[in-house]
Design a protein around this motif. Structure first.
Motif, PDB file in Angstrom:
ATOM      1  N   LEU A   1      87.337  23.606 109.682  1.00  0.00           N
ATOM      2  CA  LEU A   1      87.781  23.046 108.403  1.00  0.00           C
ATOM      3  C   LEU A   1      86.612  22.736 107.465  1.00  0.00           C
ATOM      4  CD1 LEU A   1      90.125  22.109 106.655  1.00  0.00           C
ATOM      5  CD2 LEU A   1      89.993  19.879 107.798  1.00  0.00           C
ATOM      6  N   PRO A   2      85.509  22.085 107.930  1.00  0.00           N
ATOM      7  CA  PRO A   2      84.381  21.864 107.011  1.00  0.00           C
ATOM      8  C   PRO A   2      83.794  23.152 106.443  1.00  0.00           C
ATOM      9  CG  PRO A   2      84.158  20.449 108.928  1.00  0.00           C
ATOM     10  CD  PRO A   2      85.294  21.374 109.209  1.00  0.00           C
ATOM     11  N   VAL A   3      83.707  24.203 107.262  1.00  0.00           N
ATOM     12  CA  VAL A   3      83.159  25.479 106.782  1.00  0.00           C
ATOM     13  C   VAL A   3      84.067  26.084 105.711  1.00  0.00           C
ATOM     14  CG1 VAL A   3      82.661  27.851 107.451  1.00  0.00           C
ATOM     15  CG2 VAL A   3      81.835  25.970 108.863  1.00  0.00           C
TER      16      VAL A   3
ATOM     17  N   ALA B   1      82.999  26.750 101.807  1.00  0.00           N
ATOM     18  CA  ALA B   1      83.113  28.091 101.218  1.00  0.00           C
ATOM     19  C   ALA B   1      83.935  28.048  99.930  1.00  0.00           C
ATOM     20  CB  ALA B   1      83.745  29.048 102.226  1.00  0.00           C
ATOM     21  N   LEU B   2      85.047  27.332  99.944  1.00  0.00           N
ATOM     22  CA  LEU B   2      85.868  27.211  98.736  1.00  0.00           C
ATOM     23  C   LEU B   2      85.120  26.456  97.634  1.00  0.00           C
ATOM     24  CD1 LEU B   2      89.356  26.387 100.330  1.00  0.00           C
ATOM     25  CD2 LEU B   2      88.604  28.561  99.333  1.00  0.00           C
ATOM     26  N   TRP B   3      84.387  25.429  98.030  1.00  0.00           N
ATOM     27  CA  TRP B   3      83.602  24.649  97.073  1.00  0.00           C
ATOM     28  C   TRP B   3      82.538  25.515  96.395  1.00  0.00           C
ATOM     29  CZ3 TRP B   3      80.764  19.554  98.905  1.00  0.00           C
ATOM     30  CH2 TRP B   3      80.139  18.962  97.811  1.00  0.00           C
ATOM     31  N   GLU B   4      81.825  26.297  97.198  1.00  0.00           N
ATOM     32  CA  GLU B   4      80.785  27.184  96.662  1.00  0.00           C
ATOM     33  C   GLU B   4      81.399  28.232  95.726  1.00  0.00           C
ATOM     34  OE1 GLU B   4      76.989  28.490  95.980  1.00  0.00           O
ATOM     35  OE2 GLU B   4      77.489  26.829  97.325  1.00  0.00           O
TER      36      GLU B   4
ATOM     37  N   LEU C   1      84.652  26.835  87.954  1.00  0.00           N
ATOM     38  CA  LEU C   1      85.893  26.064  87.948  1.00  0.00           C
ATOM     39  C   LEU C   1      85.643  24.557  88.010  1.00  0.00           C
ATOM     40  CD1 LEU C   1      88.042  28.259  90.386  1.00  0.00           C
ATOM     41  CD2 LEU C   1      88.008  28.290  87.877  1.00  0.00           C
ATOM     42  N   VAL C   2      84.453  24.157  88.474  1.00  0.00           N
ATOM     43  CA  VAL C   2      84.102  22.735  88.537  1.00  0.00           C
ATOM     44  C   VAL C   2      82.786  22.532  87.803  1.00  0.00           C
ATOM     45  CG1 VAL C   2      85.337  22.302  90.701  1.00  0.00           C
ATOM     46  CG2 VAL C   2      82.960  23.054  90.777  1.00  0.00           C
ATOM     47  N   SER C   3      82.601  21.329  87.288  1.00  0.00           N
ATOM     48  CA  SER C   3      81.373  21.003  86.559  1.00  0.00           C
ATOM     49  C   SER C   3      80.205  20.881  87.524  1.00  0.00           C
ATOM     50  CB  SER C   3      81.561  19.702  85.789  1.00  0.00           C
ATOM     51  OG  SER C   3      80.343  19.268  85.221  1.00  0.00           O
ATOM     52  N   ASP C   4      79.114  21.564  87.226  1.00  0.00           N
ATOM     53  CA  ASP C   4      77.947  21.532  88.105  1.00  0.00           C
ATOM     54  C   ASP C   4      77.251  20.179  88.083  1.00  0.00           C
ATOM     55  OD1 ASP C   4      76.310  23.057  89.928  1.00  0.00           O
ATOM     56  OD2 ASP C   4      74.712  22.911  88.436  1.00  0.00           O
ATOM     57  N   SER C   5      77.387  19.439  86.993  1.00  0.00           N
ATOM     58  CA  SER C   5      76.759  18.116  86.918  1.00  0.00           C
ATOM     59  C   SER C   5      77.559  17.070  87.676  1.00  0.00           C
ATOM     60  CB  SER C   5      76.620  17.691  85.451  1.00  0.00           C
ATOM     61  OG  SER C   5      77.893  17.639  84.816  1.00  0.00           O
ATOM     62  N   ALA C   6      78.882  17.215  87.721  1.00  0.00           N
ATOM     63  CA  ALA C   6      79.728  16.254  88.427  1.00  0.00           C
ATOM     64  C   ALA C   6      79.902  16.623  89.898  1.00  0.00           C
ATOM     65  CB  ALA C   6      81.099  16.164  87.759  1.00  0.00           C
ATOM     66  N   LEU C   7      79.983  17.903  90.193  1.00  0.00           N
ATOM     67  CA  LEU C   7      80.203  18.370  91.565  1.00  0.00           C
ATOM     68  C   LEU C   7      79.324  19.591  91.809  1.00  0.00           C
ATOM     69  CD1 LEU C   7      82.029  17.595  93.993  1.00  0.00           C
ATOM     70  CD2 LEU C   7      83.594  19.389  93.250  1.00  0.00           C
TER      71      LEU C   7
ATOM     72  N   ARG D   1      73.161  24.143  95.946  1.00  0.00           N
ATOM     73  CA  ARG D   1      72.257  23.279  95.181  1.00  0.00           C
ATOM     74  C   ARG D   1      71.947  21.993  95.940  1.00  0.00           C
ATOM     75  NH1 ARG D   1      73.740  20.558  89.344  1.00  0.00           N
ATOM     76  NH2 ARG D   1      71.970  19.125  89.270  1.00  0.00           N
ATOM     77  N   ILE D   2      72.937  21.458  96.628  1.00  0.00           N
ATOM     78  CA  ILE D   2      72.708  20.257  97.444  1.00  0.00           C
ATOM     79  C   ILE D   2      71.743  20.566  98.574  1.00  0.00           C
ATOM     80  CG2 ILE D   2      73.835  18.586  98.967  1.00  0.00           C
ATOM     81  CD1 ILE D   2      76.373  18.950  97.285  1.00  0.00           C
ATOM     82  N   ALA D   3      71.900  21.737  99.206  1.00  0.00           N
ATOM     83  CA  ALA D   3      70.980  22.146 100.269  1.00  0.00           C
ATOM     84  C   ALA D   3      69.566  22.323  99.726  1.00  0.00           C
ATOM     85  CB  ALA D   3      71.472  23.445 100.910  1.00  0.00           C
ATOM     86  N   GLU D   4      69.453  22.839  98.513  1.00  0.00           N
ATOM     87  CA  GLU D   4      68.132  22.996  97.893  1.00  0.00           C
ATOM     88  C   GLU D   4      67.482  21.639  97.636  1.00  0.00           C
ATOM     89  OE1 GLU D   4      66.111  24.970  93.855  1.00  0.00           O
ATOM     90  OE2 GLU D   4      68.264  25.171  94.257  1.00  0.00           O
ATOM     91  N   ALA D   5      68.263  20.671  97.157  1.00  0.00           N
ATOM     92  CA  ALA D   5      67.740  19.322  96.932  1.00  0.00           C
ATOM     93  C   ALA D   5      67.309  18.677  98.250  1.00  0.00           C
ATOM     94  CB  ALA D   5      68.799  18.465  96.237  1.00  0.00           C
ATOM     95  N   PHE D   6      68.088  18.904  99.297  1.00  0.00           N
ATOM     96  CA  PHE D   6      67.736  18.368 100.620  1.00  0.00           C
ATOM     97  C   PHE D   6      66.401  18.954 101.099  1.00  0.00           C
ATOM     98  CE2 PHE D   6      67.783  18.969 105.228  1.00  0.00           C
ATOM     99  CZ  PHE D   6      67.973  17.664 105.672  1.00  0.00           C
ATOM    100  N   TRP D   7      66.221  20.240 100.899  1.00  0.00           N
ATOM    101  CA  TRP D   7      64.992  20.897 101.349  1.00  0.00           C
ATOM    102  C   TRP D   7      63.780  20.385 100.575  1.00  0.00           C
ATOM    103  CZ3 TRP D   7      63.192  23.021 105.390  1.00  0.00           C
ATOM    104  CH2 TRP D   7      62.067  23.849 105.351  1.00  0.00           C
ATOM    105  N   LYS D   8      63.939  20.159  99.278  1.00  0.00           N
ATOM    106  CA  LYS D   8      62.841  19.633  98.476  1.00  0.00           C
ATOM    107  C   LYS D   8      62.450  18.227  98.931  1.00  0.00           C
ATOM    108  CE  LYS D   8      63.733  22.270  94.227  1.00  0.00           C
ATOM    109  NZ  LYS D   8      64.153  22.195  92.800  1.00  0.00           N
TER     110      LYS D   8
END
Length: 277
Positions: free
Chosen positions: A36-38, A42-45, A52-58, A63-70
């Motif tokens: 279920l998480p996967v 996938a749907l979120w990405e 379909l969704v705002s990149d600043s709000a969601l 991008r979250i993985a990139e921020a985590f790596w930084k």
């Protein structure tokens, strides 16, 4: 039909069920919880890629993985995570040890239960967020007030379940210990603690979860480091991806700590043959 036939039939049925589950899904049983998480990721990405969704709000998971790596590369992740782990661990040890000792104490004696338990149960109903102003007034916004708040939240689950486990021990076993002339120490170590162990371990799981929940609150009141502080700081600068990194960190660390306690539970309670589903 004999008891052995029933036992062998149950084991065979359990193995057959596991084989059928693996055959239908094509995955080992322990991977089922990740399906279920996967799918959600996938749907979120896909929704982010299609706009379909705002990149600043969601922000997208990538991008979250990139921020985590930084954050890992610049050392901020290790600093915040280690600070949070020390706070949560210190608060859990302080509150959990106190809850365990008081739970055994009030569970063993009617006088202790009638004297202390009503006051503790009354304090348990007070929202912990309501005492934060008092903690700030009494202890300031330093480390002690944060650890004390986490300890207070960790105290009640372990106290309640320890008390319950001690009070629900089989009365017949007490009669056996009297016949065998057990000392008070033997009674505590060979009967009371083993009998209450399932409840104690459940209380530990709940206390660990409470310590991580309150850690987020504690780190948002005057902290300079920690995962909660990282979330608060990212909120001020509208860095939504870092906010999601902090939330995911809380979820992952909480799940890992809960799984560690469950592993200890399985090893310590091998003798417990209650129905597990």
């Amino acid at each position: 039909m004999s008891t052995n036939d029933v036992t062998l039939g149950a084991k065979a049925g359990g193995k057959q069920t596991t084989m059928n589950q693996k055959r239908w899904t094509g995955l080992p049983y322990w991977l089922h919880g990740w399906v279920l998480p996967v799918i959600i990721l996938a749907l979120w990405e896909a929704a982010s890629a299609l706009g379909l969704v705002s990149d600043s709000a969601l922000p997208a998971p990538s991008r979250i993985a990139e921020a985590f790596w930084k954050l890992c590369l610049n050392g901020d992740m290790a600093k915040h995570l280690s600070t949070s782990a020390i706070r949560a661990g210190g608060g859990f040890l302080l509150g959990g040890a106190t809850g365990l000792l008081l739970g055994v104490f009030t569970g063993l004696g009617k006088w202790a239960e009638s004297t202390l338990d009503p006051s503790i149960q009354m304090l348990r109903t007070v929202p912990l967020l309501a005492v934060i102003p008092l903690f700030i007034l009494w202890f300031g916004v330093g480390e002690f007030s944060k650890i004390l708040l986490i300890a207070l939240g960790s105290f009640f689950p372990l106290y309640f379940h320890t008390h319950l486990g001690v009070r629900t021990a089989d009365r017949k076993l007490y009669e056996v210990t009297r016949i065998l002339q057990y000392s008070k120490l033997q009674l505590l170590t060979k009967l009371i603690i083993p009998a209450a162990l399932p409840n104690i371990l459940l209380g530990i799981r709940l206390s660990v979860g409470a310590s991580w929940l309150l850690l987020a609150v504690a780190e948002m009141m005057g902290a300079s480091a920690g995962v909660g502080y990282m979330i608060q700081d990212a909120r001020v600068y509208a860095q939504t991806d870092i906010v999601f990194v902090g939330i995911i960190l809380f979820a992952l660390v909480g799940k890992l700590s809960d799984s560690a306690v469950r592993l200890v539970e399985r090893r310590c309670l091998r003798w417990d043959n209650n129905y597990k589903g």
